[in-house]
Design a protein around this motif. Structure first.
Motif, PDB file in Angstrom:
ATOM      1  N   LEU A   1      47.650  18.591  46.598  1.00  0.00           N
ATOM      2  CA  LEU A   1      47.388  18.022  45.276  1.00  0.00           C
ATOM      3  C   LEU A   1      46.672  16.683  45.388  1.00  0.00           C
ATOM      4  O   LEU A   1      45.704  16.417  44.659  1.00  0.00           O
ATOM      5  N   LEU A   2      47.115  15.843  46.320  1.00  0.00           N
ATOM      6  CA  LEU A   2      46.481  14.534  46.519  1.00  0.00           C
ATOM      7  C   LEU A   2      45.039  14.687  47.001  1.00  0.00           C
ATOM      8  O   LEU A   2      44.147  13.951  46.559  1.00  0.00           O
ATOM      9  N   CYS A   3      44.832  15.644  47.918  1.00  0.00           N
ATOM     10  CA  CYS A   3      43.465  15.887  48.398  1.00  0.00           C
ATOM     11  C   CYS A   3      42.575  16.416  47.277  1.00  0.00           C
ATOM     12  O   CYS A   3      41.383  16.112  47.221  1.00  0.00           O
ATOM     13  N   HIS A   4      43.160  17.201  46.394  1.00  0.00           N
ATOM     14  CA  HIS A   4      42.412  17.713  45.242  1.00  0.00           C
ATOM     15  C   HIS A   4      42.031  16.586  44.281  1.00  0.00           C
ATOM     16  O   HIS A   4      40.895  16.515  43.802  1.00  0.00           O
ATOM     17  N   LEU A   5      42.987  15.689  44.046  1.00  0.00           N
ATOM     18  CA  LEU A   5      42.760  14.607  43.075  1.00  0.00           C
ATOM     19  C   LEU A   5      41.850  13.512  43.610  1.00  0.00           C
ATOM     20  O   LEU A   5      40.990  13.003  42.891  1.00  0.00           O
ATOM     21  N   TYR A   6      42.032  13.146  44.894  1.00  0.00           N
ATOM     22  CA  TYR A   6      41.334  11.967  45.427  1.00  0.00           C
ATOM     23  C   TYR A   6      40.150  12.305  46.334  1.00  0.00           C
ATOM     24  O   TYR A   6      39.275  11.464  46.547  1.00  0.00           O
TER      25      TYR A   6
ATOM     26  N   GLU B   1      37.482  18.863  53.143  1.00  0.00           N
ATOM     27  CA  GLU B   1      38.149  19.992  53.806  1.00  0.00           C
ATOM     28  C   GLU B   1      38.668  19.591  55.183  1.00  0.00           C
ATOM     29  O   GLU B   1      39.771  19.997  55.582  1.00  0.00           O
ATOM     30  N   MET B   2      37.908  18.770  55.897  1.00  0.00           N
ATOM     31  CA  MET B   2      38.331  18.331  57.235  1.00  0.00           C
ATOM     32  C   MET B   2      39.588  17.471  57.148  1.00  0.00           C
ATOM     33  O   MET B   2      40.547  17.668  57.923  1.00  0.00           O
ATOM     34  N   LEU B   3      39.607  16.509  56.228  1.00  0.00           N
ATOM     35  CA  LEU B   3      40.781  15.641  56.094  1.00  0.00           C
ATOM     36  C   LEU B   3      41.994  16.434  55.619  1.00  0.00           C
ATOM     37  O   LEU B   3      43.127  16.177  56.056  1.00  0.00           O
ATOM     38  N   THR B   4      41.756  17.389  54.740  1.00  0.00           N
ATOM     39  CA  THR B   4      42.860  18.259  54.304  1.00  0.00           C
ATOM     40  C   THR B   4      43.376  19.084  55.465  1.00  0.00           C
ATOM     41  O   THR B   4      44.595  19.227  55.657  1.00  0.00           O
ATOM     42  N   TYR B   5      42.457  19.617  56.265  1.00  0.00           N
ATOM     43  CA  TYR B   5      42.845  20.459  57.398  1.00  0.00           C
ATOM     44  C   TYR B   5      43.710  19.690  58.396  1.00  0.00           C
ATOM     45  O   TYR B   5      44.776  20.171  58.796  1.00  0.00           O
ATOM     46  N   VAL B   6      43.271  18.510  58.812  1.00  0.00           N
ATOM     47  CA  VAL B   6      44.017  17.775  59.834  1.00  0.00           C
ATOM     48  C   VAL B   6      45.379  17.311  59.309  1.00  0.00           C
ATOM     49  O   VAL B   6      46.354  17.225  60.066  1.00  0.00           O
ATOM     50  N   THR B   7      45.464  17.051  58.008  1.00  0.00           N
ATOM     51  CA  THR B   7      46.745  16.672  57.416  1.00  0.00           C
ATOM     52  C   THR B   7      47.713  17.845  57.426  1.00  0.00           C
ATOM     53  O   THR B   7      48.861  17.730  57.887  1.00  0.00           O
ATOM     54  N   LEU B   8      47.246  18.985  56.941  1.00  0.00           N
ATOM     55  CA  LEU B   8      48.107  20.159  56.855  1.00  0.00           C
ATOM     56  C   LEU B   8      48.451  20.716  58.229  1.00  0.00           C
ATOM     57  O   LEU B   8      49.561  21.217  58.444  1.00  0.00           O
ATOM     58  N   SER B   9      47.519  20.633  59.166  1.00  0.00           N
ATOM     59  CA  SER B   9      47.793  21.152  60.519  1.00  0.00           C
ATOM     60  C   SER B   9      48.884  20.349  61.203  1.00  0.00           C
ATOM     61  O   SER B   9      49.738  20.910  61.905  1.00  0.00           O
TER      62      SER B   9
END
Length: 265
Positions: A129-134, A59-67
């Motif tokens: 999608l990438l964060c979901h898969l990997y 969730e943290m890596l997804t957050y910083v990417t999307l932010s």
């Protein structure tokens, strides 16, 4: 209405003409994302914990990417044009023509940003999608579907915030420092740099009384699944409330500034 549609269309044509700028801005956003990934990976590895500041590793890596991507999508710049209109007398033509200056700026802003905004949303979906898969991030269609209206309201809030700030050009000789200060403060307090939970519970309580958290932090909380449906609806109502309040204050400042502008000739 036709006038605003024409302005909107011209903005789209302009954004397509300078599409290289968008590519460069996205490439520029890639480096901070990489730094954030390295930083948070090191923090999680060192702490030997599965969750920090209310977010798991994925969730943290997804957050910083999307932010980082959303921050680019919400960038403005029209405030400098407004300041130039006020300082150089370009505002005169709008005072004698039957056209709303705020409407003109909003239509131009949407036209200039719509193409970039849509492209960024596509990139964000690919990132999800990438964060979901990997990374094993949990996703649901309800999260993603509610994320989009929240982001659109964020775009409206961002416009109104900087339109309001640009009204200060009626009274200030130099506004560059003000604009950049507000941009940095807004980026930090909206969660564009790090999740707002990093600042602690006390800070979060204070941020409840400010509009900033509803620009970036709130939409991203939706998409990573941290909010229930009731909390999402309440958050969207707060986005509408802050949009209305920012609009009201901007209108009041416009009327006072217009008098100042006419008095100075």
């Amino acid at each position: 209405m036709n006038k605003f549609y024409w302005l909107f269309s011209m903005g789209i044509q302009k954004s397509l003409t300078y599409r290289v700028n968008y590519v460069l801005s996205m490439l520029a956003a890639g480096f901070p994302i990489l730094l954030q990934w390295v930083f948070w990976q090191a923090v999680f590895d060192f702490s030997q914990t599965n969750q920090m500041y209310g977010l798991t590793y994925s969730e943290m890596l997804t957050y910083v990417t999307l932010s980082a991507l959303l921050s680019q999508a919400l960038r403005t710049g029209f405030e400098y044009d407004i300041a130039q209109d006020i300082k150089n007398g370009g505002l005169n033509r709008f005072l004698v023509q039957p056209i709303s200056y705020a409407g003109y700026r909003f239509a131009s802003f949407l036209g200039n940003n719509l193409t970039y905004f849509i492209c960024t949303l596509i990139l964000m979906n690919i990132s999800l999608l990438l964060c979901h898969l990997y990374l094993g991030l949990d996703l649901s269609l309800s999260q993603i579907s509610l994320f989009f209206p929240a982001v659109i309201l964020s775009l409206v809030m961002q416009f109104l915030l900087f339109y309001l700030v640009s009204m200060m050009a009626f009274w200030l000789q130099e506004v560059w420092g003000l604009f950049e200060s507000v941009r940095i403060i807004s980026l930090v307090l909206s969660g564009g740099m790090v999740p707002l939970t990093v600042f602690g519970d006390k800070a979060m309580q204070w941020l409840e009384f400010m509009p900033f958290k509803y620009i970036i932090f709130f939409p991203l909380q939706i998409v990573i699944g941290k909010l229930a449906i009731a909390e999402i609806m309440q958050g969207m109502l707060m986005q509408c409330f802050w949009s209305a309040l920012l609009c009201l204050v901007a209108m009041l400042l416009w009327k006072r500034g217009q008098k100042q502008f006419l008095a100075l000739g």
